[in-house]
Design an enzyme around this catalytic site. Structure first.
Site, PDB file in Angstrom:
ATOM      1  N   ASN B 391      33.649  28.001  77.161  1.00  0.00           N
ATOM      2  CA  ASN B 391      32.896  29.136  76.870  1.00  0.00           C
ATOM      3  C   ASN B 391      31.325  28.869  77.300  1.00  0.00           C
ATOM      4  OD1 ASN B 391      31.969  31.356  75.640  1.00  0.00           O
ATOM      5  ND2 ASN B 391      32.906  31.396  73.672  1.00  0.00           N
ATOM      6  N   ASP B 392      30.821  28.191  76.329  1.00  0.00           N
ATOM      7  CA  ASP B 392      29.205  27.913  76.446  1.00  0.00           C
ATOM      8  C   ASP B 392      28.974  27.443  77.792  1.00  0.00           C
ATOM      9  OD1 ASP B 392      28.580  28.812  74.010  1.00  0.00           O
ATOM     10  OD2 ASP B 392      28.899  26.911  72.999  1.00  0.00           O
ATOM     11  N   VAL B 393      29.830  26.451  78.436  1.00  0.00           N
ATOM     12  CA  VAL B 393      29.344  25.918  79.417  1.00  0.00           C
ATOM     13  C   VAL B 393      29.447  26.701  80.536  1.00  0.00           C
ATOM     14  CG1 VAL B 393      30.302  23.665  78.879  1.00  0.00           C
ATOM     15  CG2 VAL B 393      31.729  25.007  80.215  1.00  0.00           C
ATOM     16  N   ASN B 395      28.079  30.156  80.313  1.00  0.00           N
ATOM     17  CA  ASN B 395      27.307  31.248  79.661  1.00  0.00           C
ATOM     18  C   ASN B 395      25.901  31.368  80.233  1.00  0.00           C
ATOM     19  OD1 ASN B 395      26.089  33.109  78.230  1.00  0.00           O
ATOM     20  ND2 ASN B 395      26.614  32.064  76.237  1.00  0.00           N
ATOM     21  N   SER B 432      28.162  26.994  69.919  1.00  0.00           N
ATOM     22  CA  SER B 432      26.920  27.251  69.951  1.00  0.00           C
ATOM     23  C   SER B 432      26.563  28.535  68.935  1.00  0.00           C
ATOM     24  CB  SER B 432      26.091  27.312  71.042  1.00  0.00           C
ATOM     25  OG  SER B 432      26.674  28.538  71.681  1.00  0.00           O
TER      26      SER B 432
END
Lengths: 95, 467
Positions: B391-393, B395, B432
């Site tokens: 996910n965050d990686v 974004n 996050s």
């Protein structure tokens, strides 16, 4: 030069070796690197052997030493074997 | 046969060199196994030389300890699931820490009995015990978080940093007092406080920061070995401790850089709000937010005629054990002439390199797996990017939104692929707590469901034959 200072020399120079060797490790092998360094840090077993094996060691020291030998051995055997298992899985594309 | 002190020292030197070659072997997967063999040989020489030295005279406890350790270690190594590797590593780190504490206390007892204590030695003993004890309890907490025995959420309370600082100062003061006086009380209190410090230092750190924490504890276990080397005047332990200590430190640095955070921020900052929205009706939530959801068939339709598909695996792949299904998907696509590559972010998963090992376990060749810098230029030429549990990686907020907590973090540029399919359980944000801007991009669709089930569904659809 005192013995402690000599040991400090060895320590500092080893840090440099560590620095240069580790930067060369490929990121895809970072998990095996952690497992292998883990196995290698089982080297505290040497300390454990010296404490346990001392002829004049008292019962308390022997017991401490025995537990340390046990824990460090788990590390040594578990660490190297699991690293081997992981590394055996890394294969190139079959041609 | 008994080794002289000098022969033993030479054997230790040989062992140290073998360890360096062992680490050097990890430069490339092709040489790595040989490297591990060097490591084993180095360890065998070190143990053999120690046992044959003049200092070791009684063997009963030693043989019992080594045999029991070999059996337990062997079973652990053979049985452990690859997804549980972070837990195993945390457990092993704790053993090194505890062993260092025990060796230091045992050394103290032996030296006290021989009347051979002095302030320098006792100072070194203090250092060994403090580092070892923090490594032990810190690793136990990390293990608990990884195994789900204790909550992976950061545990925070008011005055936490002040408390940690107070414990640390008290521990050091007791260490100095012990070094100067040899007081058994100071030694005991110092040891207990150091154990407490390990807990209070690691408990505030969230589960998703584990790649840094594992690396840091790896580093500590090295320094603990080095400190033991100082107390015993043993150069081999000092060399190996420094190598391992630096290895962990460099890994921590790499992990922090991959999150664009400083080590202080990770250790003291404790970010990660954890659960964002609830789990109910992911599809409805998605529609309300203006996100497209797609069916398995939609994704398959785009993938089967693609030239290139890039798969971005994350911790979600490990959780749903989807790596073997991913491999099947890769084979089915390859059979249709589709090129499949894997893109790995340095902090994907719960420890450095976690994804690489899972993919290797599923028999995915390592030349299909690429690191962030290598693969980023390729997204623009990919027809489909399949995000499996990451996910965050991916974004884009990390690049565009200056107010975002993840701003500045290097990301995989998944959004540049022609079509992006996100395999997600729900609309929950990444660790996050930041909403993923990629969800709202025109070329992005979300496929809801368990990653493994979804991918198996894709495989079935591909096998079912074309359109």
């Amino acid at each position: 030069m005192s013995e402690t200072l000599l040991a400090f020399y060895v320590f500092v120079l080893s840090c440099f070796i560590g620095y240069y060797v580790i930067w060369g490790v490929t990121p895809s092998l970072h998990t095996p690197l952690v497992a292998l360094t883990n196995a290698i840090s089982g080297i505290v077993i040497v300390g454990a052997l010296l404490v346990t094996g001392l002829e004049s060691a008292g019962t308390a020291a022997e017991l401490m030493g025995f537990l340390a030998v046990l824990l460090a051995s788990i590390n040594v055997f578990g660490g190297f074997l699991v690293t081997h298992r992981m590394l055996s899985m890394f294969k190139k594309k079959a041609k | 046969m008994e080794l002289s002190v000098n022969s033993q020292a030479l054997a230790y030197l040989a062992s140290a060199i073998l360890f360096i070659f062992a680490l050097k072997g990890l430069t490339h997967p092709a040489t790595a196994r040989r490297g591990n063999m060097y490591g084993m040989l180095g360890m065998a020489i070190a143990i053999g030389a120690t046992l044959m030295g003049a200092e070791v005279q009684s063997y009963g406890f030693i043989i019992a300890g080594v045999l029991a350790g070999a059996v337990i270690g062997g079973i652990l190594a053979a049985r452990i699931q690859m997804t549980a590797m972070p837990q195993l590593v945390a457990a092993l780190h704790s053993f090194v820490g505890m062993a260092a504490v025990l060796v230091a206390i045992g050394t103290f007892l032996n030296k006290a009995a021989a009347n051979a204590l002095n302030p320098v030695l006792m100072g070194e003993l203090s250092a060994g015990i403090i580092i070892g004890a923090i490594t032990f309890t810190g690793s136990v907490i990390a293990f608990g978080k990884l195994q789900g025995l204790i909550s992976g959420q950061p545990v925070k309370f008011a005055g936490q940093h002040a408390l940690n600082a107070a414990i640390a100062l008290a521990t050091l003061a007791l260490g100095v007092h012990f070094a100067l006086t040899g007081s058994g009380w100071s030694l005991t209190l110092m040891t207990l406080l150091a154990f407490v410090l390990g807990v209070t230092l690691i408990i505030p750190i969230g589960g998703a920061d584990m790649p840094v924490i594992i690396s840091m504890l790896n580093s500590y276990s090295g320094w603990a070995a080095a400190a033991t080397g100082f107390t015993l005047g043993n150069n081999l332990l000092i060399i190996v401790g420094a190598l391992v200590g630096f290895s962990g430190a460099i890994l921590s640095f790499i992990m922090c850089k991959a999150m664009n955070r400083s080590i202080f921020n990770v250790v003291f900052g404790g970010f990660g709000s954890g659960d964002g929205g609830g789990g109910d009706s992911a599809g409805a939530q998605a529609a309300a937010k203006g996100v497209k959801s797609a069916s398995v068939e939609d994704a398959v339709y785009w993938m089967e005629d693609a030239n290139k598909v890039i798969i971005v695996p994350g911790y979600g792949m490990a959780v749903s054990q989807a790596q073997h299904s991913v491999k099947e998907l890769m084979e089915l696509l390859n059979a249709r002439g589709v090129e499949v590559k894997f893109a790995i972010h340095p902090v994907a998963g719960r420890m450095p390199g976690h994804m690489n090992v899972l993919l290797a376990e599923a028999d995915i060749p390592y030349d299909a797996v690429q690191e962030m810098d290598e693969i980023n230029p390729e997204f623009a030429t990919a027809d489909v990017c399949l995000v499996v549990g990451a996910n965050d990686v991916v974004n884009p907020a990390a690049k565009t939104d200056k107010s975002s907590p993840i701003y500045g973090m290097p990301i995989l540029e998944a959004g540049k692929a022609r079509q992006v399919y996100f395999l997600k359980r729900s609309m929950r944000p990444g660790y996050s707590g930041v909403d993923n801007l990629l969800f709202y991009q025109d070329n992005t669709s979300l496929v809801f469901g368990d990653a493994k089930d979804t991918i198996e569904g894709m495989c079935t659809a591909l096998k079912g034959g074309g359109h």
